[in-house]
Design a protein around this motif. Structure first.
Motif, short mmCIF file in Angstrom:
data_model
loop_
_atom_site.label_atom_id
_atom_site.label_comp_id
_atom_site.label_asym_id
_atom_site.label_seq_id
_atom_site.Cartn_x
_atom_site.Cartn_y
_atom_site.Cartn_z
N ARG A 219 3.40 9.50 1.33
CA ARG A 219 3.06 8.39 0.43
C ARG A 219 1.55 8.16 0.30
O ARG A 219 1.13 7.26 -0.42
N ALA B 61 1.90 -0.45 -5.28
CA ALA B 61 1.02 0.56 -4.72
C ALA B 61 -0.24 -0.13 -4.23
O ALA B 61 -0.54 -1.25 -4.65
N ASP C 13 3.20 3.29 -1.90
CA ASP C 13 2.27 4.39 -2.18
C ASP C 13 0.84 3.90 -1.98
O ASP C 13 0.48 2.83 -2.48
N ALA D 179 1.96 2.46 4.09
CA ALA D 179 2.80 3.57 3.64
C ALA D 179 4.12 3.59 4.40
O ALA D 179 5.16 3.94 3.85
#
Lengths: 139, 1007
Positions: B653, B588, B611, B606
């Motif tokens: 996302r 992420a 994420d 994304a």
């Protein structure tokens, strides 16, 4: 036979060692008096290594690093430079000729400078004669 | 029908720095890359440069590690001497045809020893050296060429032209010469294509009156780079080609083939001002007697730290700048001197120089094998928010094939193009086992059993060093149980034999005495791993590059070779196995800043399936772009912005925090933990990378009566009036614009990059609405670089009057009898110009946010002196911070136009993707280790560590005992801490102090 000094060279992996390799690729001749030891950074050269080399019997010690601003590890060569100022003042106090320990910035593109530096240093040490520090463990 | 299968392959065209960067980024995420290069080696123009501005880094030194890792990367297939023929298919599933030209040298056999080069009887001009040196018909592109194998130039080789000679095949002990090789055409399937084919240097023959080739002492700037280079034709001595003398007076002629409509090259090449100044500075560093003069039109130092560089060039290096266009160059027959004829403020002049350098510009390269829409300049057409996407879907543009740019912009575009290619492809399935897990021989407690392999390297070593004697000697060394000599230690058959010896003789340490560890250590280490030995139970003795090649005396070379082997044996005896340190990765990202750059970075990441958490402190997204209405190209920025915001808000996302503030950031690459304060509460976000895109702001002027008179506006205020109340402009008779207000002076001693273009844009807008309005732009240098130059020309054609002023003679503004009055000493006519404008417009530049330093401290990343974030490396890591896992995008690094900001954002996303693609981070094996028994917790190491990787902590809660602790994710193994530890408590794995001492002791021990 004339005196042939033995030099220990601590060469930084990223610049001076590469410069020494380039001297080879370019077939630049220089006297075979230096025994190179590859280190990752000139900043990793502990003063103890230099002393150790001198006490074991080296007639001179060479340290090669990246040019100021070019250090692969941001600022290792600046640390070397500061340490060498201190080291040389101690050497002066002990009566060792400063010319025996040399710090130079040699980049990966400066094969010629590497060859010239070894040539000059060897020449100077030939004139200075054997190191008084050889095996002088009581220091 | 089967499921649509996503390709895991990408084609990259061009092996310059752009192609190499794109290939590395993609390969690091597990994509398979075909890197196609038409030359026999990769490196491109950057390999030809001596130094790079504005840091004066040695070009080859910073480039060569990238080239080597590219060639060595398991996911990169290097195709040199190759060219794209056609592309068919569609994004995600292209079919490409590549022609591979014959090298006449078998890459799998060639060891790069170079024996063949010396025996070739044919000498031809060396193109790499600009024809200033010679090469053979079989040659290596340059000394450090990757791949290092030579190539036969069939145009000159006697074997091919006359069917005789054959020397190279005779002397090649590896049997690598293959005259029978044929060109072949192959077809590949790829998901995306990146064009990094670069630009072409303008042909110096375009203007014959400058005499290149006709006059011996006129060279191009690229040729001058070779003259400066330590590995160039004159070994770094600045000599002139005509007679080999040292030139004293050197002139640079700027804008050669740039900003010149008469040769159909109206745009600015963007890089020549800086490289010319750099060459002048470096020339003077080589020889302080040199007097450099630069003939220029405008000095376009629009990049970070560029203006300071120019200032240093002027003051410290005494580079002389003459604003003049050179008309022609004549030769003094008797001494090769050159008469430069030019016109400046004072009229026609001539001046004598010893050497003239033509600052040749960059022009567009033709796109072969693909259809890409280009404009009148020959450069491809791109959209504002997709700066690296060509008109052909799935074909991306990296670097100066798209627009004339310097190295950092090329690298950014390359990482951005890599990111775009990632969205069309997937990582390849993991190789079955990348590690030799489990099968590694346990050497703990076992007595050393060292095998020594001494290489002859054909005759490269054996021709000087008496190899059998070295082998005999090695057998006598403590711990050595086996020694042998090899013809080529690195050849495939020897490596197989080496593995067999390890098994037959139960070797647990290996020394290879051959060439340089920099080039060959990884190969031998891999062989060791295949033989079941930890790759760190290995040492090399460099008896070729640093012995046989440089010491012709056989006795003394042999003596040195023995010493080197003795030292390697002493070092390896106590060497311990090293395990790579593996750290987990949170897949992420955190993006700080919700302007164009932050949004572009978030969207880009994304889209690769990551994420993203986007944090913006304002209530609305958009940042600085909210104040821009139209670009100079006429695109509606507010519409684009609205589209982008809609896209980001609907992206599944992306999580957006507005009116949010970062409180704390803990952790390191792969696993950060950030506390975000939003709406009165604190939220914890976990992520593996950070992208900093906090932007910058327009500076509010405090000079020229700004704020004291309603007729004085900034460019942004004018832009708003143009967009919202254009009728206001109709009643204006005269408008004066002042450039560089508070820029390039005092505390803002940098160029804000965008103001010249903004002024031209607004002037053109006024002229469109009110053609009779007189507009004066008072400037220091007009910096409409690249293709923006066309708008500068349009403005002049529309009647906008440009008047230069000097920093020392700034315009004076006052209100007299209720009227605005601007006075300026016009430098050409040396007359006082008095203007009474209706409006005065100030171009007051861009400044960083003062509180950027707070985020800087939270992330432990630095700012430079002007307050912009400082990237890891000005040239090759423009969007990376030195701190791993943290990246920078957009204006917070330096002012940028929208497409540049988007490119930097996509680049940051691309670089971040290379981290997030990994299952775990593998830290350096050479790391600092602390012996807590010896550590006195003095904290010296903490102060010295450039990476903040070592910290004194409580190591025993009960006793409160403190000692230094190394953060394995951040330590780079430089050894600064170890070398300075007063208690000798720190060691570097793989370079432990005891081993170095033993090596020294062995060296001087009596045999």
């Amino acid at each position: 036979m004339s005196f042939e000094p033995k030099i220990v060279g601590f060469l930084c992996n990223w610049c001076t060692y590469a410069g020494a390799d380039l001297a080879g690729t370019s077939r630049l001749q220089y006297p075979p008096n230096m025994r190179p030891i590859r280190v990752m950074c000139s900043g990793a050269v502990d003063s103890v290594y230099i002393l150790r080399a001198l006490l074991e019997g080296a007639d001179g010690v060479f340290i090669g690093g990246c040019h100021p601003g070019d250090c692969h590890y941001v600022s290792g060569n600046y640390k070397t430079r500061r340490r060498m100022v201190l080291f040389n003042s101690i050497m002066r106090a002990l009566g060792l000729d400063e010319g025996r320990v040399l710090l130079r910035w040699i980049s990966a593109a400066e094969g010629k400078k590497f060859a010239d530096t070894v040539t000059e240093m060897t020449e100077r040490l030939r004139q200075l004669g054997p190191s008084p520090f050889r095996k002088l463990w009581e220091v | 029908m089967s499921e649509p299968k996503f390709s895991d392959r990408v084609l990259v065209i061009g092996g310059g720095i752009g192609g190499v960067q794109a290939a590395l980024d993609l390969a690091d995420t597990g994509r398979k890359v075909y890197l196609v290069e038409s030359a026999p080696a990769i490196g491109g123009y950057m390999a030809m440069l001596d130094k790079t501005f504005p840091t004066n880094d040695c070009s080859m030194c910073i480039l060569s590690p990238k080239l080597v890792s590219c060639a060595r990367h398991p996911n990169v297939e290097l195709m040199t001497l190759s060219q794209l023929v056609t592309i068919s298919g569609e994004p995600g599933r292209f079919r490409v045809r590549i022609v591979r030209h014959a090298r006449s040298v078998d890459l799998s056999r060639c060891t790069g020893c170079g024996d063949c080069l010396e025996k070739c009887p044919v000498k031809v001009p060396n193109e790499f050296e600009g024809g200033l040196a010679q090469r053979r018909a079989i040659y290596r592109l340059y000394a450090q060429a990757v791949p290092n194998a030579p190539v036969i130039d069939r145009r000159f080789c006697l074997k091919f032209t006359k069917d005789r000679c054959g020397n190279c095949a005779r002397v090649c002990k590896a049997g690598a010469i293959d005259y029978s090789q044929q060109d072949e055409e192959i077809e590949l399937e790829v998901g995306a294509v990146i064009n990094a084919s670069g630009s072409v240097i303008v042909d110096p023959q375009l203007r014959k009156e400058f005499g290149h080739r006709r006059l011996a002492n006129v060279v191009t700037a690229l040729e001058f780079e070779r003259i400066l280079s330590a590995s160039g034709p004159y070994s770094g001595h600045v000599l002139r080609p005509g007679d080999g003398k040292e030139p004293k007076r050197i002139a640079w002629v700027q804008c050669f083939g740039s900003r010149d409509e008469s040769i159909d090259h109206g745009y600015c090449s963007s890089v020549c001002c800086m490289y010319a100044v750099k060459e002048a500075v470096i020339a003077r560093e080589h020889n302080p007697a040199i007097e450099p003069t630069i003939f220029y039109m405008d000095i376009r130092a629009y990049g970070k730290e560029f203006d300071r560089y120019i200032e240093r060039a002027q003051k410290q290096y005494r580079v002389r700048f003459v604003q003049a266009r050179v008309a022609e160059i004549l030769e003094q027959k008797e001494n090769g001197g050159l008469i430069v004829r030019y016109a400046d403020n004072g009229g026609q002049r001539s001046e004598l120089f010893d050497l003239v350098v033509l600052s040749c510009g960059l022009s567009a390269r033709e796109f072969t094998g693909m259809t890409v829409k280009v404009d009148s300049t020959g450069f491809p057409v791109t959209r504002l928010t997709e700066p690296v996407s060509s008109s052909s879907a799935g074909v991306f543009l990296a670097g100066s094939c798209a627009v004339p740019v310097a190295i950092p912009e090329t690298v950014m575009a390359a990482s951005a193009a890599a990111l775009k290619a990632m969205t069309l492809t997937v990582p390849a399935a993991k190789a079955v086992s990348e590690e030799q897990g489990g099968s590694e021989l346990d050497v703990a407690g076992a007595a050393p059993r060292i095998g020594v392999f001494v290489c002859n390297c054909g005759i490269n070593i054996g021709g000087v060093v008496r190899v059998p004697e070295v082998v005999e000697y090695a057998r006598t060394l403590p711990g050595v149980v086996y020694a042998e000599e090899n013809l080529y230690s690195c050849s495939a058959d020897t490596l197989t034999k080496l593995k067999q010896r390890v098994r037959d003789y139960n070797l647990n340490r290996v020394v290879v005495a051959s060439c340089s560890p920099r080039t060959h250590e990884p190969l031998f280490q891999q062989t060791l791993a295949e033989a079941g030995l930890n790759p760190h139970l290995f040492a090399m003795a460099n008896i070729r590059d640093q012995c046989s090649w440089v010491h012709p005396d056989r006795d003394r070379a042999t003596e040195k070779a023995k010493d080197l082997v003795k030292m390697a044996v002493a070092r390896v005896r106590r060497q311990l196995p090293l395990k790579p340190v593996k750290l987990p990765v949170t897949r992420a990202a955190l993006v700080v800043g919700g302007g164009i750059s932050g949004m572009a970075a978030a969207l880009a990441l994304a889209d690769t399936g990551v994420d993203v958490c986007l944090v913006e402190r304002e209530p609305v997204l958009g940042g600085m772009a909210r104040r821009i209405y139209e670009t100079i190209e006429g695109e509606d920025v507010q519409r684009l912005l609205a589209e982008m915001v809609a896209q980001i808000k609907s992206h599944p996302r992306i999580r957006i925090f507005t009116e949010a503030e970062i409180r704390r950031i803990n952790g390191f690459v792969g696993s950060f933990e950030t506390t975000v304060a939003v709406a009165g509460r604190e939220e914890i976000v976990r992520h593996g990378v950070v992208i900093v895109a906090t932007g910058a702001q327009y500076r509010q002027p405090d000079e020229y009566l700004y704020g004291q008179d309603p007729r004085i506006h900034t460019q942004q205020e004018l832009e708003e009036i143009v967009a919202r109340q254009p009728e206001e402009l109709k009643r204006l008779d005269t408008v004066v614009m002042i450039q560089c207000v508070g820029s390039r002076e005092g505390e803002h001693n940098y160029c804000s990059r965008v103001c010249c273009t903004e002024a031209v844009k607004n002037a053109l807008a006024i002229k469109r609405i009110n053609p009779d309005c007189d507009i004066y732009i008072l400037y220091r240098d007009i910096r409409t670089y690249g293709t923006l130059e066309r708008y500068y020309r349009q403005a002049r054609e529309a009647g906008v009057i440009f008047v230069r002023y000097e920093e020392t003679d700034k315009p004076q503004v006052k209100v007299s009898e209720g009227k605005l009055q601007v006075e300026l000493l016009e430098p050409v006519l040396k007359m006082l110009l008095r203007l009474q404008p209706d409006w005065l417009i100030l171009s007051s530049g861009v400044t960083p946010y003062a509180d950027a330093s707070i985020l800087g401290q939270l992330l432990k990343v630095p700012l430079q002196q002007d307050g912009f974030f400082l990237e890891a490396h000005a040239k090759l890591r423009p969007v990376d911070f030195a701190t791993e896992g943290v990246f920078v995008a957009g204006m917070c690094r330096y002012p940028k136009f929208i497409p540049e900001a988007v490119a930097s954002a996509q680049a940051a996303a691309g670089r971040a993707a290379t981290v997030l693609a990994r299952e775990y981070i593998e830290a350096e094996p050479y790391q600092a280790v602390v012996n807590p028994e010896r550590c006195s917790a003095c904290g010296m190491c903490e102060k010295l560590c450039a990476y903040r990787a070592i910290e004194v902590q409580v190591i025993d809660e009960r006793s409160g005992r403190r000692a230094a602790v190394v953060n394995q994710a951040m330590c780079k193994g430089c050894g600064a801490c170890a070398a300075n530890c007063r208690s000798a408590a720190i060691d570097i794995r793989g370079f432990v102090a005891e081993n170095i001492s033993r090596e020294l002791a062995a060296l001087f021990a009596e045999d």
